[in-house]
Design a protein around this motif. Structure first.
Motif, PDB file in Angstrom:
ATOM      1  N   LYS A   1       0.701  -1.198  -0.118  1.00  0.00           N
ATOM      2  CA  LYS A   1      -0.015  -0.004   0.047  1.00  0.00           C
ATOM      3  C   LYS A   1       0.909   1.144  -0.050  1.00  0.00           C
ATOM      4  CE  LYS A   1      -0.879   0.444   5.000  1.00  0.00           C
ATOM      5  NZ  LYS A   1      -1.879   0.430   6.056  1.00  0.00           N
ATOM      6  N   VAL A   2       0.383   2.170  -0.649  1.00  0.00           N
ATOM      7  CA  VAL A   2       1.077   3.488  -0.722  1.00  0.00           C
ATOM      8  C   VAL A   2       1.542   4.041   0.537  1.00  0.00           C
ATOM      9  CG1 VAL A   2       0.840   5.970  -1.446  1.00  0.00           C
ATOM     10  CG2 VAL A   2      -0.009   4.227  -2.828  1.00  0.00           C
ATOM     11  N   GLY A   3       2.909   4.459   0.743  1.00  0.00           N
ATOM     12  CA  GLY A   3       3.220   5.142   1.935  1.00  0.00           C
ATOM     13  C   GLY A   3       4.210   3.827   2.651  1.00  0.00           C
ATOM     14  N   ARG A   4       4.114   2.830   2.230  1.00  0.00           N
ATOM     15  CA  ARG A   4       4.773   1.592   2.982  1.00  0.00           C
ATOM     16  C   ARG A   4       5.773   0.719   2.074  1.00  0.00           C
ATOM     17  NH1 ARG A   4       1.588  -0.460   7.423  1.00  0.00           N
ATOM     18  NH2 ARG A   4       1.558   1.657   8.720  1.00  0.00           N
ATOM     19  N   GLU A   5       6.322   1.810   1.109  1.00  0.00           N
ATOM     20  CA  GLU A   5       7.122   1.243   0.265  1.00  0.00           C
ATOM     21  C   GLU A   5       8.603   0.890   0.796  1.00  0.00           C
ATOM     22  OE1 GLU A   5       4.020   3.551  -2.238  1.00  0.00           O
ATOM     23  OE2 GLU A   5       5.617   3.886  -0.357  1.00  0.00           O
ATOM     24  N   PHE A   6       8.834   1.371   2.085  1.00  0.00           N
ATOM     25  CA  PHE A   6      10.094   1.083   2.576  1.00  0.00           C
ATOM     26  C   PHE A   6      10.134  -0.175   3.024  1.00  0.00           C
ATOM     27  CE2 PHE A   6       7.012   2.623   5.740  1.00  0.00           C
ATOM     28  CZ  PHE A   6       7.209   1.886   6.779  1.00  0.00           C
ATOM     29  N   LEU A   7       8.912  -1.020   3.037  1.00  0.00           N
ATOM     30  CA  LEU A   7       9.149  -2.347   3.626  1.00  0.00           C
ATOM     31  C   LEU A   7       9.342  -3.416   2.397  1.00  0.00           C
ATOM     32  CD1 LEU A   7       5.576  -2.106   5.439  1.00  0.00           C
ATOM     33  CD2 LEU A   7       8.037  -2.132   6.537  1.00  0.00           C
ATOM     34  N   LEU A   8       9.404  -2.892   1.288  1.00  0.00           N
ATOM     35  CA  LEU A   8       9.592  -3.605   0.247  1.00  0.00           C
ATOM     36  C   LEU A   8      11.021  -4.592   0.426  1.00  0.00           C
ATOM     37  CD1 LEU A   8       8.632  -1.633  -2.883  1.00  0.00           C
ATOM     38  CD2 LEU A   8       7.446  -3.451  -2.085  1.00  0.00           C
ATOM     39  N   ARG A   9      10.984  -5.696   0.157  1.00  0.00           N
ATOM     40  CA  ARG A   9      12.229  -6.712   0.386  1.00  0.00           C
ATOM     41  C   ARG A   9      13.341  -6.249  -0.464  1.00  0.00           C
ATOM     42  NH1 ARG A   9      11.298 -12.979   0.798  1.00  0.00           N
ATOM     43  NH2 ARG A   9      10.295 -12.484  -1.134  1.00  0.00           N
ATOM     44  N   ARG A  10      14.357  -6.118   0.313  1.00  0.00           N
ATOM     45  CA  ARG A  10      15.677  -5.764  -0.419  1.00  0.00           C
ATOM     46  C   ARG A  10      16.591  -7.096  -0.532  1.00  0.00           C
ATOM     47  NH1 ARG A  10      14.703  -2.128   3.127  1.00  0.00           N
ATOM     48  NH2 ARG A  10      14.535   0.160   2.639  1.00  0.00           N
ATOM     49  N   ASN A  11      17.618  -7.019  -1.363  1.00  0.00           N
ATOM     50  CA  ASN A  11      18.529  -8.070  -1.826  1.00  0.00           C
ATOM     51  C   ASN A  11      19.473  -8.596  -0.528  1.00  0.00           C
ATOM     52  OD1 ASN A  11      17.809  -8.492  -4.216  1.00  0.00           O
ATOM     53  ND2 ASN A  11      19.145  -7.408  -5.127  1.00  0.00           N
ATOM     54  N   GLY A  12      19.434  -9.739  -0.066  1.00  0.00           N
ATOM     55  CA  GLY A  12      20.309 -10.023   1.020  1.00  0.00           C
ATOM     56  C   GLY A  12      19.738 -10.381   2.266  1.00  0.00           C
ATOM     57  N   ALA A  13      18.316 -10.433   2.438  1.00  0.00           N
ATOM     58  CA  ALA A  13      17.390 -10.709   3.419  1.00  0.00           C
ATOM     59  C   ALA A  13      18.064 -12.522   3.715  1.00  0.00           C
ATOM     60  CB  ALA A  13      16.147 -11.020   3.179  1.00  0.00           C
ATOM     61  N   ARG A  14      18.143 -12.713   5.091  1.00  0.00           N
ATOM     62  CA  ARG A  14      18.737 -13.740   5.758  1.00  0.00           C
ATOM     63  C   ARG A  14      17.538 -14.617   5.862  1.00  0.00           C
ATOM     64  NH1 ARG A  14      21.440  -9.845   8.817  1.00  0.00           N
ATOM     65  NH2 ARG A  14      20.040 -10.538  10.588  1.00  0.00           N
ATOM     66  N   ARG A  15      17.834 -15.904   5.630  1.00  0.00           N
ATOM     67  CA  ARG A  15      16.915 -17.089   6.049  1.00  0.00           C
ATOM     68  C   ARG A  15      17.018 -17.191   7.625  1.00  0.00           C
ATOM     69  NH1 ARG A  15      13.606 -18.810   2.092  1.00  0.00           N
ATOM     70  NH2 ARG A  15      14.637 -18.825   0.066  1.00  0.00           N
ATOM     71  N   ARG A  16      16.059 -17.671   8.038  1.00  0.00           N
ATOM     72  CA  ARG A  16      15.751 -17.826   9.533  1.00  0.00           C
ATOM     73  C   ARG A  16      17.078 -18.270  10.420  1.00  0.00           C
ATOM     74  NH1 ARG A  16      12.754 -22.000  13.637  1.00  0.00           N
ATOM     75  NH2 ARG A  16      13.646 -20.995  15.497  1.00  0.00           N
ATOM     76  N   GLY A  17      17.568 -17.571  11.409  1.00  0.00           N
ATOM     77  CA  GLY A  17      18.645 -17.969  12.181  1.00  0.00           C
ATOM     78  C   GLY A  17      18.745 -16.951  13.221  1.00  0.00           C
ATOM     79  N   GLY A  18      19.539 -17.550  14.350  1.00  0.00           N
ATOM     80  CA  GLY A  18      19.759 -16.698  15.927  1.00  0.00           C
ATOM     81  C   GLY A  18      18.727 -16.717  16.702  1.00  0.00           C
ATOM     82  N   ILE A  19      17.628 -17.545  16.241  1.00  0.00           N
ATOM     83  CA  ILE A  19      16.662 -17.815  17.375  1.00  0.00           C
ATOM     84  C   ILE A  19      17.263 -18.902  18.552  1.00  0.00           C
ATOM     85  CG2 ILE A  19      14.297 -18.578  18.050  1.00  0.00           C
ATOM     86  CD1 ILE A  19      14.186 -16.084  16.369  1.00  0.00           C
ATOM     87  N   GLY A  20      17.345 -18.147  19.699  1.00  0.00           N
ATOM     88  CA  GLY A  20      17.833 -18.940  20.653  1.00  0.00           C
ATOM     89  C   GLY A  20      19.057 -18.442  21.161  1.00  0.00           C
ATOM     90  N   ALA A  21      19.717 -17.620  20.359  1.00  0.00           N
ATOM     91  CA  ALA A  21      21.171 -17.006  20.651  1.00  0.00           C
ATOM     92  C   ALA A  21      21.180 -16.078  21.421  1.00  0.00           C
ATOM     93  CB  ALA A  21      21.837 -16.667  19.284  1.00  0.00           C
ATOM     94  N   ALA A  22      19.916 -15.139  21.504  1.00  0.00           N
ATOM     95  CA  ALA A  22      19.928 -14.233  22.506  1.00  0.00           C
ATOM     96  C   ALA A  22      21.090 -13.129  22.462  1.00  0.00           C
ATOM     97  CB  ALA A  22      19.557 -14.647  23.966  1.00  0.00           C
ATOM     98  N   GLU A  23      21.537 -12.753  21.287  1.00  0.00           N
ATOM     99  CA  GLU A  23      22.752 -12.029  21.182  1.00  0.00           C
ATOM    100  C   GLU A  23      22.585 -10.649  21.592  1.00  0.00           C
ATOM    101  OE1 GLU A  23      24.966 -12.479  17.553  1.00  0.00           O
ATOM    102  OE2 GLU A  23      24.763 -14.712  17.644  1.00  0.00           O
ATOM    103  N   ALA A  24      23.641  -9.732  22.015  1.00  0.00           N
ATOM    104  CA  ALA A  24      23.489  -8.507  22.285  1.00  0.00           C
ATOM    105  C   ALA A  24      23.212  -7.469  21.150  1.00  0.00           C
ATOM    106  CB  ALA A  24      24.766  -8.125  22.944  1.00  0.00           C
ATOM    107  N   GLY A  25      22.670  -6.299  21.631  1.00  0.00           N
ATOM    108  CA  GLY A  25      22.329  -5.523  20.688  1.00  0.00           C
ATOM    109  C   GLY A  25      23.434  -4.716  19.915  1.00  0.00           C
ATOM    110  N   ASP A  26      23.140  -4.163  18.681  1.00  0.00           N
ATOM    111  CA  ASP A  26      24.413  -3.590  17.992  1.00  0.00           C
ATOM    112  C   ASP A  26      24.429  -2.296  18.582  1.00  0.00           C
ATOM    113  OD1 ASP A  26      22.635  -4.605  14.910  1.00  0.00           O
ATOM    114  OD2 ASP A  26      24.452  -5.515  15.840  1.00  0.00           O
TER     115      ASP A  26
END
Length: 403
Positions: free
Chosen positions: A378-403
């Motif tokens: 929908k108009v106004g949400r174009e920033f959500l369109l998927r970009r190249n380089g999206a990662r497959r699921r990973g990191g659940i359970g790792a509980a890693e620190a914030g950037d």
């Protein structure tokens, strides 16, 4: 079960763990159910949702992702989850946490529930992360259970505290070391909840010392943390317990918990004496402009920085330097920050104040950004369109620190 209670139980609907179509249909927004029926009639398509938050948070997607996987298994289908921000990582406002792809007929009715499981934990994790960083040398206990709307919320909040805590630990903080209940202790690496006594036990025993004796006789191998505010004699009763159990005090196995409510000062304090205490220990903290809230945290009623310092003074002067101080009552991000500035000698904070205060901030959102591989949003949400380089699921359970 009486008739009114039975009727109320019947109205509660299916349990939260039920992933049957009937259970999901009962708990989701009706227009999603109707969308599923329409798509099933006119022809399915493969879609991708962008799932995001409107404010910065710490990514805490595990409960939502695991629920989606259970639903997919129950429906005999498969959802693809492209996790853009691993668990424990900082996420900016509007930045998709994950992309979710699958048949629209299987996904349309799920949005309500997986958003419920994503938004509140992300905000609570961010709050917990900030609190731990404000007081990096202090251990925290998750004590929010009584403020939650049932166990499902409690589990989300304590999972969130563990995620935010793990992020803070990577930056050198002690973080959360446990929770108040057995059911969620596993999020903190334990098997049992932590805690010794409520005010009710002291009322039952008739004195603070007697309550401590009863606890120790019943649980002789446990460390002892004693509430000291029941009779308004935090200092007097705290020292009396120390003298009754000098071996626990000398071994570092005794703590006094300050939980003085906001209607009174800690024993021996008033406004003037509260300022005097901070003049002795942290004069710089009261010599600049302070808001009314900050002043209350420093020298006001309840568990103030002055109250913590006064308790520490009394313990040290009486020869109990190894007795720890546990502080509770309203320890959110702002209060933790003020306590840090006052260098308040707190060993442990018991808190439920990582719960989101402005619940509207917890609203997660999802928009479809692809239909059968064609980008469309929908108009106004174009920033959500998927970009190249999206990662497959990973990191659940790792509980890693914030950037």
């Amino acid at each position: 079960m009486t008739a009114p209670v039975a009727k109320a139980a019947a109205r509660q609907g299916p349990p939260a763990c039920d992933v049957s179509d009937a259970a999901i249909a009962a708990r989701t927004d009706s227009y999603f159910n109707r969308t599923r029926a329409i798509v099933s009639r006119f022809g399915d398509c493969r879609v991708t949702y962008a799932v995001f938050m409107r404010r910065p948070v710490i990514s805490a997607p595990r409960l939502a992702v695991e629920w989606l996987e259970r639903v997919a298994a129950a429906r005999g289908t498969r959802f693809e989850i492209e996790l853009m921000h691993e668990e424990g990582r900082w996420v900016g406002a509007g930045d998709p946490i994950f992309y979710l792809t699958g048949p629209l007929a299987q996904l349309a009715d799920l949005e309500t529930i997986y958003l419920q499981k994503l938004g509140p934990p992300c905000v609570a994790a961010h709050n917990a992360y900030q609190m731990c960083l404000e007081l990096p040398q202090v251990a925290f206990l998750a004590m929010e259970a009584r403020h939650c709307a049932g166990f499902e919320m409690q589990e989300m909040m304590e999972y969130a505290a563990a995620v935010g805590s793990a992020a803070a630990r990577r930056e050198g903080a002690k973080g959360f070391v446990g929770s108040a209940s057995d059911a969620t202790a596993h999020y903190f690496g334990g098997t049992r909840g932590r805690g010794t006594m409520p005010h009710a036990l002291i009322g039952y025993a008739g004195s603070t010392v007697r309550a401590a004796e009863m606890f120790h006789e019943t649980f002789p191998d446990e460390d002892l943390t004693v509430l000291t505010d029941y009779f308004g004699r935090e200092v007097t009763d705290g020292l009396a317990v120390c003298r009754r159990f000098p071996h626990l005090a000398a071994a570092g196995r005794l703590a006094v918990r300050l939980d003085t409510h906001g209607g009174r000062f800690l024993e021996t304090l008033d406004p003037a004496e509260s300022y005097a205490v901070l003049e002795r220990h942290a004069p710089q903290v009261i010599r600049r402009y302070r808001s009314e809230t900050e002043l209350r945290y420093l020298v006001g009623t309840g568990v103030s920085a002055a109250a913590v310092w006064r308790m520490r003074e009394a313990l040290d002067e009486a020869g109990f330097p190894r007795v720890r101080i546990v502080a509770s009552s309203g320890f959110g991000v702002a209060k933790c920050r003020v306590m840090a500035e006052a260098r308040a000698p707190i060993d442990v904070v018991g808190t439920g104040s990582f719960l989101p205060e402005a619940w509207s901030e917890t609203y997660a959102t999802a928009d479809i950004v692809e239909y059968d591989g064609t980008p469309r949003v929908k108009v106004g949400r174009e920033f959500l369109l998927r970009r190249n380089g999206a990662r497959r699921r990973g990191g659940i359970g790792a509980a890693e620190a914030g950037d």
